[in-house]
Design a protein around this motif. Structure first.
Motif, PDB file in Angstrom:
ATOM      1  N   GLY A  89       3.316  -2.225  -5.887  1.00 33.19           N
ATOM      2  CA  GLY A  89       2.537  -2.128  -4.628  1.00 33.19           C
ATOM      3  C   GLY A  89       1.439  -3.075  -4.542  1.00 33.19           C
ATOM      4  N   LYS A  90       0.465  -2.849  -5.508  1.00 33.91           N
ATOM      5  CA  LYS A  90      -0.650  -3.691  -5.672  1.00 33.91           C
ATOM      6  C   LYS A  90      -0.504  -5.237  -5.736  1.00 33.91           C
ATOM      7  CE  LYS A  90      -4.892  -4.269  -8.374  1.00 33.91           C
ATOM      8  NZ  LYS A  90      -5.829  -4.255  -7.087  1.00 33.91           N
ATOM      9  N   GLY A  91       0.889  -5.705  -6.280  1.00 37.43           N
ATOM     10  CA  GLY A  91       0.932  -7.171  -6.470  1.00 37.43           C
ATOM     11  C   GLY A  91       1.403  -7.496  -4.935  1.00 37.43           C
ATOM     12  N   LEU A  92       2.144  -6.713  -4.191  1.00 32.46           N
ATOM     13  CA  LEU A  92       2.543  -7.200  -2.858  1.00 32.46           C
ATOM     14  C   LEU A  92       1.489  -7.119  -1.897  1.00 32.46           C
ATOM     15  CD1 LEU A  92       5.882  -4.885  -2.464  1.00 32.46           C
ATOM     16  CD2 LEU A  92       5.760  -7.628  -2.418  1.00 32.46           C
ATOM     17  N   ARG A  93       0.456  -6.139  -2.158  1.00 29.76           N
ATOM     18  CA  ARG A  93      -0.450  -6.245  -1.033  1.00 29.76           C
ATOM     19  C   ARG A  93      -1.790  -7.164  -1.350  1.00 29.76           C
ATOM     20  NH1 ARG A  93      -2.157  -0.785  -4.022  1.00 29.76           N
ATOM     21  NH2 ARG A  93      -4.259  -0.981  -4.654  1.00 29.76           N
ATOM     22  N   THR A  94      -1.986  -7.393  -2.719  1.00 30.44           N
ATOM     23  CA  THR A  94      -3.327  -8.045  -2.961  1.00 30.44           C
ATOM     24  C   THR A  94      -3.286  -9.447  -2.407  1.00 30.44           C
ATOM     25  OG1 THR A  94      -3.554  -6.865  -4.905  1.00 30.44           O
ATOM     26  CG2 THR A  94      -4.989  -8.987  -4.728  1.00 30.44           C
ATOM     27  N   ALA A  95      -2.260 -10.416  -2.587  1.00 28.06           N
ATOM     28  CA  ALA A  95      -2.323 -11.712  -1.889  1.00 28.06           C
ATOM     29  C   ALA A  95      -2.414 -11.587  -0.363  1.00 28.06           C
ATOM     30  CB  ALA A  95      -1.272 -12.528  -2.511  1.00 28.06           C
ATOM     31  N   PRO A  96      -1.586 -10.999   0.327  1.00 26.22           N
ATOM     32  CA  PRO A  96      -1.903 -11.038   1.797  1.00 26.22           C
ATOM     33  C   PRO A  96      -3.102 -10.558   2.237  1.00 26.22           C
ATOM     34  CG  PRO A  96       0.240  -9.959   0.939  1.00 26.22           C
ATOM     35  CD  PRO A  96      -0.482 -10.206  -0.240  1.00 26.22           C
ATOM     36  N   ARG A  97      -3.741  -9.568   1.476  1.00 25.60           N
ATOM     37  CA  ARG A  97      -4.943  -9.064   1.918  1.00 25.60           C
ATOM     38  C   ARG A  97      -5.870 -10.145   1.753  1.00 25.60           C
ATOM     39  NH1 ARG A  97      -7.433  -5.393  -2.608  1.00 25.60           N
ATOM     40  NH2 ARG A  97      -7.934  -7.628  -3.299  1.00 25.60           N
ATOM     41  N   TYR A 115       0.700  -1.257  -0.105  1.00 25.08           N
ATOM     42  CA  TYR A 115       0.045  -0.104  -0.051  1.00 25.08           C
ATOM     43  C   TYR A 115       0.860   1.355  -0.074  1.00 25.08           C
ATOM     44  CZ  TYR A 115      -4.508  -2.458   0.635  1.00 25.08           C
ATOM     45  OH  TYR A 115      -5.589  -3.096   0.565  1.00 25.08           O
ATOM     46  N   GLY A 116       1.946   1.367   0.595  1.00 27.49           N
ATOM     47  CA  GLY A 116       2.867   2.175   0.855  1.00 27.49           C
ATOM     48  C   GLY A 116       3.498   2.777  -0.495  1.00 27.49           C
TER      49      GLY A 116
END
Length: 401
Positions: free
Chosen positions: A125-133, A95-96
């Motif tokens: 950023g979207k790639g990093l956050r989407t799977a954990p979310r 997200y950051g």
């Protein structure tokens, strides 16, 4: 709909038939973040093609980069989140990065290469956050309510997608068409989303495994799901192209162009929860495929002289409501809890790479053959793949509880 707070069950997991408070917290973060991202997404197609004068092929390359260049980062982020049980920390990083990328749009000017770099950072950023979310949503929910949980989250996310274009329209109107004002406002809203994630969302941690059993991830049903989702993604035309076709048909100016994304978001908002609940009852894979049929109908209407923008946008919204959260709900039971983030990252990476190929191919076909021929070829390919996906479905007709 019953709502449970995150404290009503261990780890913020909802009881049977309820949606966990952690899901609602993640929904609020996504709502705020989507206001930011949709402000930019709503104006980018027209900004690139009209303000910067890019050809459909050049826009297709950038749109593909916007979605597909972060494959390795997605996989790495998913592995880190599972290996050290730090899903929230990985999501915060993502997200950051996306928030900072909004400022980057101010500095790059009209350089296509620099724009591609900034969009790559945003999608990283979207790639990093989407799977954990999505893993946190899944781990906070019971198996029989996954469709509803993802539907509630996607509905809240879509509230942001609904508000974002309105804010973009207002900022463009107030600033007399200054795109930089949109980018600055988008950054401020994105920063608020990062703060909300840090304050409200609870992580879901299990004992850190010494050696995560990666071989348990790549079982046949999950392999087939990843394969079909990726192939469908290659033959699915991106929404930015749909909006550009409608803009040409309607002659919309820059201020009113975001209304198209608003129409899709409104339908998505209304149908995300009902279609999620329907998927829980009748089967997630059939609902997922039905969403692609709706998209095919939308583009089919664009080939006729009588295509109504409202009908096209309704079908487009049905497509998103029937596919986005439903696919994640379908994948969740196929993945072990300790590798839930990694598995979702693999699935989303396949979709992202497919989107990259799809955008470049459709942009090239539009440039070489014209938009009508490009749409017709894409529809024929989509029909063929849908027929195969019906026969070779990775799941039983009804989801297991």
């Amino acid at each position: 709909m019953y709502i449970a707070t995150a404290r009503q069950a261990p780890g913020g997991t909802a009881g049977r038939g309820r949606v966990a408070g952690n899901v609602l917290a993640l929904g609020l973060v996504s709502l705020v973040t989507d206001v930011s991202s949709e402000m930019v997404t709503a104006v980018l197609p027209l900004y690139f093609v009209v303000a910067l004068g890019l050809s459909p092929f050049q826009f297709g390359v950038l749109d593909g980069l916007y979605s597909g260049v972060t494959a390795v980062v997605r996989l790495l982020g998913g592995h880190v989140a599972d290996r050290w049980q730090r899903r929230k920390a990985v999501a915060l990083t993502g997200y950051g990065l996306s928030a900072l990328a909004k400022l980057g749009l101010l500095a790059v000017g009209s350089s296509v290469v620099a724009l591609g770099g900034v969009l790559a950072v945003d999608r990283t950023g979207k790639g990093l956050r989407t799977a954990p979310r999505d893993a946190l949503i899944s781990l906070s929910s019971t198996p029989d309510t996954l469709g509803r949980a993802f539907g509630v989250h996607r509905a809240m996310d879509t509230v942001g997608a609904f508000i974002g274009p309105l804010v973009a329209m207002f900022v463009l109107w107030a600033s007399l068409g200054d795109y930089d004002a949109v980018f600055v406002t988008s950054f401020c809203v994105a920063a608020l989303g990062v703060v909300l994630l840090g304050l409200l969302v609870r992580d879901h941690r299990a004992p850190t495994p010494a050696r995560p059993p990666l071989k348990t991830l790549w079982r046949k049903p999950f392999r087939r799901m990843v394969g079909w989702a990726a192939v469908l993604g290659v033959v699915t035309v991106g929404d930015a192209f749909l909006y550009l076709v409608l803009q040409q048909r309607l002659g919309l100016d820059a201020v009113h162009f975001p209304l198209l994304a608003l129409g899709t978001a409104a339908v998505y908002l209304l149908l995300a929860v009902p279609l999620g609940r329907l998927a829980d009852r009748v089967g997630r894979w059939p609902v997922f495929l039905a969403g692609h049929v709706a998209l095919a109908l939308a583009f089919g209407l664009l080939l006729t002289p009588y295509a109504g923008a409202v009908v096209v946008l309704v079908l487009h919204g049905v497509f998103y409501a029937a596919t986005d959260g439903v696919l994640m709900a379908a994948a969740s039971p196929l993945l072990p809890a300790e590798l839930r983030t990694s598995g979702m990252a693999v699935l989303q990476t396949g979709q992202a790479l497919a989107k990259l190929v799809s955008s470049v191919l459709f942009g090239a076909m539009w440039t070489l053959w014209g938009v009508s021929t490009a749409i017709l070829v894409s529809l024929v390919l989509l029909a063929c793949v849908l027929a195969g996906a019906v026969v070779g479905r990775p799941l039983s007709p009804r989801p297991s509880s």
